[in-house]
Design a protein around this motif. Sequence first.
Motif, short mmCIF file in Angstrom:
data_model
loop_
_atom_site.label_atom_id
_atom_site.label_comp_id
_atom_site.label_asym_id
_atom_site.label_seq_id
_atom_site.Cartn_x
_atom_site.Cartn_y
_atom_site.Cartn_z
N GLN A 1 0.80 -1.21 0.00
CA GLN A 1 0.00 0.00 0.00
C GLN A 1 0.84 1.26 0.00
O GLN A 1 0.43 2.29 -0.51
CB GLN A 1 -0.88 0.03 1.24
CG GLN A 1 -2.15 -0.73 1.08
CD GLN A 1 -2.84 -0.79 2.41
OE1 GLN A 1 -2.29 -1.32 3.37
NE2 GLN A 1 -4.01 -0.24 2.49
N PRO B 1 2.77 2.80 -3.77
CA PRO B 1 2.00 3.72 -4.63
C PRO B 1 1.69 5.04 -3.92
O PRO B 1 1.76 6.12 -4.53
CB PRO B 1 0.71 2.97 -4.92
CG PRO B 1 0.91 1.57 -4.50
CD PRO B 1 2.05 1.54 -3.55
N LEU B 2 1.38 4.95 -2.63
CA LEU B 2 0.98 6.15 -1.89
C LEU B 2 2.12 7.17 -1.81
O LEU B 2 1.93 8.36 -2.09
CB LEU B 2 0.51 5.78 -0.49
CG LEU B 2 0.07 6.95 0.38
CD1 LEU B 2 -1.22 7.56 -0.16
CD2 LEU B 2 -0.13 6.53 1.83
N TRP C 1 2.97 8.67 -5.21
CA TRP C 1 1.94 9.62 -5.62
C TRP C 1 2.05 10.92 -4.82
O TRP C 1 1.99 12.01 -5.38
CB TRP C 1 0.57 8.97 -5.41
CG TRP C 1 -0.58 9.85 -5.77
CD1 TRP C 1 -1.15 9.99 -7.00
CD2 TRP C 1 -1.31 10.71 -4.89
NE1 TRP C 1 -2.18 10.90 -6.94
CE2 TRP C 1 -2.30 11.35 -5.66
CE3 TRP C 1 -1.20 11.02 -3.53
CZ2 TRP C 1 -3.18 12.28 -5.12
CZ3 TRP C 1 -2.09 11.93 -2.99
CH2 TRP C 1 -3.05 12.55 -3.78
N SER D 1 -2.03 4.93 4.89
CA SER D 1 -2.24 3.64 4.23
C SER D 1 -3.23 2.76 4.99
O SER D 1 -3.61 1.72 4.50
CB SER D 1 -0.91 2.90 4.10
OG SER D 1 -0.39 2.60 5.38
N SER E 1 -4.81 5.27 1.04
CA SER E 1 -4.57 4.27 0.00
C SER E 1 -4.99 2.93 0.58
O SER E 1 -4.58 2.56 1.67
CB SER E 1 -3.09 4.24 -0.41
OG SER E 1 -2.30 3.73 0.63
N HIS E 2 -5.85 2.23 -0.13
CA HIS E 2 -6.32 0.96 0.39
C HIS E 2 -6.77 0.09 -0.77
O HIS E 2 -6.85 0.56 -1.90
CB HIS E 2 -7.46 1.17 1.39
CG HIS E 2 -7.35 0.25 2.57
ND1 HIS E 2 -7.31 -1.12 2.43
CD2 HIS E 2 -7.25 0.48 3.90
CE1 HIS E 2 -7.20 -1.67 3.63
NE2 HIS E 2 -7.15 -0.72 4.55
N VAL F 1 -4.59 -1.22 -5.77
CA VAL F 1 -4.50 -0.28 -4.65
C VAL F 1 -5.09 1.04 -5.14
O VAL F 1 -4.74 1.52 -6.21
CB VAL F 1 -3.05 -0.11 -4.17
CG1 VAL F 1 -2.93 1.07 -3.22
CG2 VAL F 1 -2.57 -1.38 -3.48
N TYR F 2 -6.04 1.56 -4.38
CA TYR F 2 -6.70 2.79 -4.77
C TYR F 2 -6.23 3.94 -3.90
O TYR F 2 -6.01 3.76 -2.71
CB TYR F 2 -8.22 2.65 -4.61
CG TYR F 2 -8.80 1.53 -5.43
CD1 TYR F 2 -9.17 1.73 -6.75
CD2 TYR F 2 -8.96 0.27 -4.87
CE1 TYR F 2 -9.69 0.69 -7.51
CE2 TYR F 2 -9.48 -0.77 -5.62
CZ TYR F 2 -9.84 -0.56 -6.93
OH TYR F 2 -10.36 -1.58 -7.67
N ILE F 3 -6.08 5.10 -4.50
CA ILE F 3 -5.85 6.30 -3.71
C ILE F 3 -7.14 7.09 -3.75
O ILE F 3 -7.71 7.32 -4.82
CB ILE F 3 -4.65 7.09 -4.26
CG1 ILE F 3 -3.39 6.25 -3.99
CG2 ILE F 3 -4.53 8.45 -3.59
CD1 ILE F 3 -2.10 6.91 -4.32
N LYS G 1 -7.22 7.77 -7.88
CA LYS G 1 -6.27 7.07 -8.74
C LYS G 1 -6.27 5.57 -8.42
O LYS G 1 -6.44 5.18 -7.27
CB LYS G 1 -4.86 7.65 -8.53
CG LYS G 1 -3.87 7.19 -9.61
CD LYS G 1 -2.60 8.04 -9.57
CE LYS G 1 -1.50 7.45 -10.44
NZ LYS G 1 -1.83 7.43 -11.88
N THR G 2 -6.08 4.76 -9.46
CA THR G 2 -6.02 3.31 -9.26
C THR G 2 -4.65 2.81 -9.69
O THR G 2 -4.18 3.16 -10.76
CB THR G 2 -7.09 2.61 -10.11
OG1 THR G 2 -8.35 3.19 -9.81
CG2 THR G 2 -7.12 1.12 -9.81
#
Lengths: 403, 288
Positions: free
Chosen positions: A144, A147-148, A151, A246, A268-269, A357-359, A372-373
């Motif tokens: 997680q 990406p977080l 970004w 996260s 982000s999860h 993982v989605y933000i 964001k994906t």
Amino acid sequence: MKTYILKRIALSLMIFFAGSSYAQVKIGAIYDITGDLNIFGLQQINGLNLAVEDINAKGGVLGEKIKVVTYDTQSALNKYTQFAKTAVLRDGLDAIFAGLTSSSREAMRPIFRRANMPYFYSTIYEGGACDKQTFITGPTASQQLKPLIQWAIKKYGPKIYIMAPDYNFGTISASWINEYAKQFGGEVVGEDFLALTVTDYSPTIQKIQRSKPDFVVALPVGPSQVGFIEQFAAAGLKENTPIVSSNYSTGNEQVLLSPSAGKGIIASHVYFMSLNTPENKAFLTRWFDKYGKTDAISPEAVTVWNAVHLWAKAVEKAGTTDHTAVIKALESGDLHFTGPNGLVTMEAGSHHTRQNVYIAEGNDHYGFNIIKTFPNAAPNYESQVCDLIANPKLAKHFTPSTK
Amino acid sequence: MEIDFLVTVLLSSLSSAAILLIAAMGLAVVFGLMGVINLAHSEFLMMGAYAALTITKAGVPYLLSIPIAVAITMAIGAVVEILIISRLYGRLFDTMLATWGLSMVLLQLAVLLFGTATPSINLPQFNISIGDYQLAGYPLILIGVAVIMLILIYLLMTKTTYGMQARASIQEPEMAQAIGIESSRVNTFTFALGCGLAGFAGAVLLPIIPATPSMGMAFAVKSFLAVVVAGPVALTGTALTAIGLGGGASITASLLTSVAGEVFFFIITAVLLWRYPMGISAKWRRKL
């Protein structure tokens, strides 16, 4: 004569029970259904029961209906080992879904390993659990955070402040943030670890203002640490210093916080209720039909739902509930399932899952807007260190410092 | 070190002490004065928070919801005293067991009634700036709240007839009865007062700590320690320990790390209990 009759009765009872316990497909659920951890445990057991209902409505596995044996660990760690042993020795189960805290997982893992029992752990956690029988459908810290952090550095700037709870999830997450900060050109300007009993965050808030970060990574766990965001927002800092996290939303923190404090928090999860996919819509309809519209659904419920479906697919693939065959099917590398959160693939070597993982950004009505994906995000660390295909006897809990 | 940083540290350590004192005041009355260990204290705090939240959601202004929350927790406290505590005076361990069981029941009742995550609401918030630093305004108001609360309870317990009766009923119940004090009724009220103070704490802390079934746990440990270290002169002693332990821990956390702040709190507590096993106020010549 009397003892002979008693023995006969005992023997026939034993045959009766042994017969009955293998008559159908049975899975075990060991969760905190009561006690102070049941704010998570209820979500997990509800997700599990819903998944079983779904599979049974479609004909079950191998033509048999699945039966669930439920154990309530009452938020007490010692009950986990007790019930894990009961489940293994007495109840003749085909798979077990269990545990919330890392300590509960580590307590049970050796028991399932000895029994060669397929075991599913579905909570967000620090990462690194690795053995033949354990399968993990929750996200790990590195999965997680990568990406977080990538970004957030791009969006807000390089200077990072870390506020984390003072136990393994927090400290290991912090070491990942340091590593990803380096990788993506960021810099950690301050760190503060907080005991779970802290309720007053003004010292942390002052130190954050002092080190002037571009953003704060807050990893609050438990209701009292939600107060951090409330107090941070109340000091008027949220506007200039964004908060990213996260694990925010794991315990439905967005509902507990006042709407104005929750607005703009970046999380982000692997799952958010606002995901706009047909699978998620169907899942939400089922959930609301069964449990009513009272509670928000946490990612925990979805990762358990995915775990049950992945196991059912593995059983179908193996054509039997035999433990070794099911484990082999689970680690075939192409076992996947499209859950409410998108495609979930069980990695062969690491026994962890690749998933989206989605933000998302908190809005002012207790929910999130997805911004964001990151599709098919890998459990970075576990893929590196844990290869159970090459090394099937591995039974370890890897942590970044021991690599 | 910059002066604006020091001023914010000082102010926020005072608000930390105030929060601890507010959370511990109910215990100071129930444990310090009555000698009853109420392990359900944290659940009374939680009930106060939920009561204030529910009432505010129903459209009542937040400030007005606080006295209502106090009344509700006092009423529940009175029922608990009559049904459970009154039968167990002088039986310390039995009271602990009974109130521990009660705390489990209340916690699970809250989960059943309010679910695992209760939507909260926007409550009054504002902030002030000191140099480069911004401080939330509400925790600073709590300093005043704690001082007023302390003075009111002190006056109630020392200057009123009820206060004298309350102390007499606990210290010399038979003598109190002999001179016409209905000691059991007075005890019911005192216990209810302690529960009401816990409810008050939950209600006024709501803007900074969201209401959850287990919210009281984080306050319970430190509150208990502050009251135990304070000793027999419950009110003044607790005010002093709240400032020393709570404020000191906050300053340590600001200057070092949050872990150091926690360590400060527990080490100073251990040292004080080692030097003063009966509490720091054991030899004071004050009433409260």
